[in-house]
Design a protein around this motif. Structure first.
Motif, short mmCIF file in Angstrom:
data_model
loop_
_atom_site.label_atom_id
_atom_site.label_comp_id
_atom_site.label_asym_id
_atom_site.label_seq_id
_atom_site.Cartn_x
_atom_site.Cartn_y
_atom_site.Cartn_z
N SER A 50 0.74 -1.27 0.04
CA SER A 50 -0.11 0.10 -0.05
C SER A 50 0.81 1.28 0.21
O SER A 50 1.90 1.32 0.61
CB SER A 50 -0.95 0.12 1.20
OG SER A 50 -1.61 -1.25 1.59
N ALA A 51 0.39 2.35 -0.55
CA ALA A 51 1.01 3.65 -0.64
C ALA A 51 0.15 4.62 -0.25
O ALA A 51 -1.20 4.66 -0.67
CB ALA A 51 1.78 3.84 -2.00
N VAL A 52 0.60 5.77 0.59
CA VAL A 52 -0.42 6.82 0.82
C VAL A 52 0.31 7.99 0.30
O VAL A 52 1.70 8.15 0.62
CB VAL A 52 -0.72 7.06 2.42
CG1 VAL A 52 -1.39 8.06 2.38
CG2 VAL A 52 -1.48 5.67 2.72
N ASN A 53 -0.20 8.68 -0.52
CA ASN A 53 0.55 9.88 -1.12
C ASN A 53 1.80 9.79 -1.59
O ASN A 53 2.93 10.30 -1.57
CB ASN A 53 0.47 11.03 0.07
CG ASN A 53 -0.70 11.45 0.37
OD1 ASN A 53 -1.60 11.51 -0.21
ND2 ASN A 53 -0.75 11.96 1.71
N GLU A 54 2.11 8.66 -2.15
CA GLU A 54 3.10 7.99 -3.36
C GLU A 54 4.50 7.67 -2.32
O GLU A 54 5.45 7.56 -2.89
CB GLU A 54 3.57 9.21 -4.14
CG GLU A 54 2.71 9.60 -4.93
CD GLU A 54 3.04 10.84 -5.71
OE1 GLU A 54 3.91 11.29 -5.85
OE2 GLU A 54 1.88 11.49 -6.60
N GLU A 55 3.97 7.25 -0.80
CA GLU A 55 5.07 6.76 -0.05
C GLU A 55 4.62 5.30 0.41
O GLU A 55 3.39 5.24 0.83
CB GLU A 55 5.21 7.39 1.22
CG GLU A 55 6.00 8.98 0.83
CD GLU A 55 7.35 8.79 0.03
OE1 GLU A 55 7.90 7.63 0.59
OE2 GLU A 55 7.77 9.81 -0.57
N PHE A 56 5.23 4.43 0.62
CA PHE A 56 4.70 3.13 0.94
C PHE A 56 4.21 3.22 2.52
O PHE A 56 4.84 3.82 3.17
CB PHE A 56 5.95 1.87 1.05
CG PHE A 56 6.15 1.40 -0.25
CD1 PHE A 56 5.35 0.74 -1.09
CD2 PHE A 56 7.46 1.74 -0.85
CE1 PHE A 56 5.40 0.21 -2.22
CE2 PHE A 56 7.77 1.10 -2.28
CZ PHE A 56 6.95 0.45 -2.79
N ALA A 57 3.25 2.58 2.70
CA ALA A 57 2.54 2.72 3.89
C ALA A 57 2.25 1.29 4.62
O ALA A 57 2.20 0.41 3.70
CB ALA A 57 1.34 3.47 3.82
N ASP A 58 1.60 1.37 5.80
CA ASP A 58 1.10 -0.13 6.65
C ASP A 58 -0.45 -0.08 6.71
O ASP A 58 -0.95 0.87 6.26
CB ASP A 58 1.77 0.04 8.06
CG ASP A 58 3.14 -0.12 7.87
OD1 ASP A 58 3.98 -0.86 7.11
OD2 ASP A 58 3.93 0.66 8.63
N ASP A 59 -0.87 -1.16 6.97
CA ASP A 59 -2.12 -1.23 7.33
C ASP A 59 -2.61 -0.41 8.22
O ASP A 59 -3.79 0.00 8.26
CB ASP A 59 -2.29 -2.69 7.75
CG ASP A 59 -2.73 -3.82 6.73
OD1 ASP A 59 -2.55 -3.40 5.60
OD2 ASP A 59 -2.99 -5.08 7.03
#
Lengths: 78, 155
Positions: A50-59
């Motif tokens: 997952s990515a949020v605002n083009e950065e990898f993110a967690d659950d």
């Protein structure tokens, strides 16, 4: 509003590249559950990053209205 | 001149090389990824690449930062093409310049391996009798009609 982007096989499966969620905030995991229900696709996010605002993110990353969430199926560039 | 770029156009190897040439470089190593016809006995007719373009360009520049940190005085440029590519067309070009040759080989190899790990680019193999997104663990079998069987599928 939260914008969700889908790519590759997920995009084809969902039949669209972009989904708008009218929610002020959600966790990444909550978005996944929502979409799995909506598309009746229990394993939709298996192996997916997952990515949020083009950065990898967690659950457990919190997503707010205005953010862009992208689900990244296993990559195959090169 | 963007050192890290996703493009829909044909890639010029020389243009990528020119981005890393400078007076203190003594070596330039390039990697050119091309479309292969035969994979595991199956004949590919063409490949289609798709990218999450803004994030892919960010991730490519992250690879550049990693290389700059690991190999002193190196300079890296990467261009990856998206869209439909025929057999032997160039999908990706990496160029790395360093003061001495050993580092340019190492850094160039590192770049292509990292592309396959952290850059949101996907390829779909098309055969005469179907197609499949490579790396897609959701759909490990080819689509019999060349597309997934789902309602509302536009193509």
């Amino acid at each position: 509003m939260i914008k969700v982007l889908l790519f590759a096989g997920m995009q084809e499966r969902a039949g669209k590249s972009e989904i708008q969620l009218n929610e002020p905030h959600l966790l990444v995991s909550e978005i996944k559950r929502k979409l799995e229900t909506q598309y009746d696709f229990p394993q939709m996010f298996t192996g997916c990053l997952s990515a949020v605002n083009e950065e990898f993110a967690d659950d457990d990353t919190e997503v707010r209205s205005g953010d862009v969430v992208a689900f990244i199926p296993p990559v195959s560039g090169g | 001149m963007k050192p890290f770029e996703i493009t829909e156009n044909t890639i010029s190897v020389q243009e990528v090389v020119d981005k890393v040439i400078h007076p203190d470089a003594g070596a330039v190593n390039t990697f050119i990824g091309t479309v292969r016809e035969m994979t595991k006995g199956k004949r590919t007719t063409y490949l289609k690449y798709e990218a999450y373009i803004p994030m892919a360009e960010k991730q490519l520049s992250k690879i550049g930062e990693e290389i700059a940190a690991e190999w002193p005085d190196s300079k890296c440029a990467i261009t990856h093409r998206i869209g439909e590519l025929g057999i032997s067309e160039i999908a990706v070009v990496i160029a790395v310049s360093t003061p001495h040759r050993a580092h340019s080989f190492e850094a160039c190899r590192y770049a292509i391996e990292r592309i396959k790990e952290i850059v949101p680019i996907w390829k779909k193999e098309h055969w005469e009798d179907g197609s499949m997104w490579v790396g897609d663990q959701l759909e490990t079998t080819s689509y019999s009609k060349g597309h997934p069987e789902s309602e509302g599928e536009s193509k």
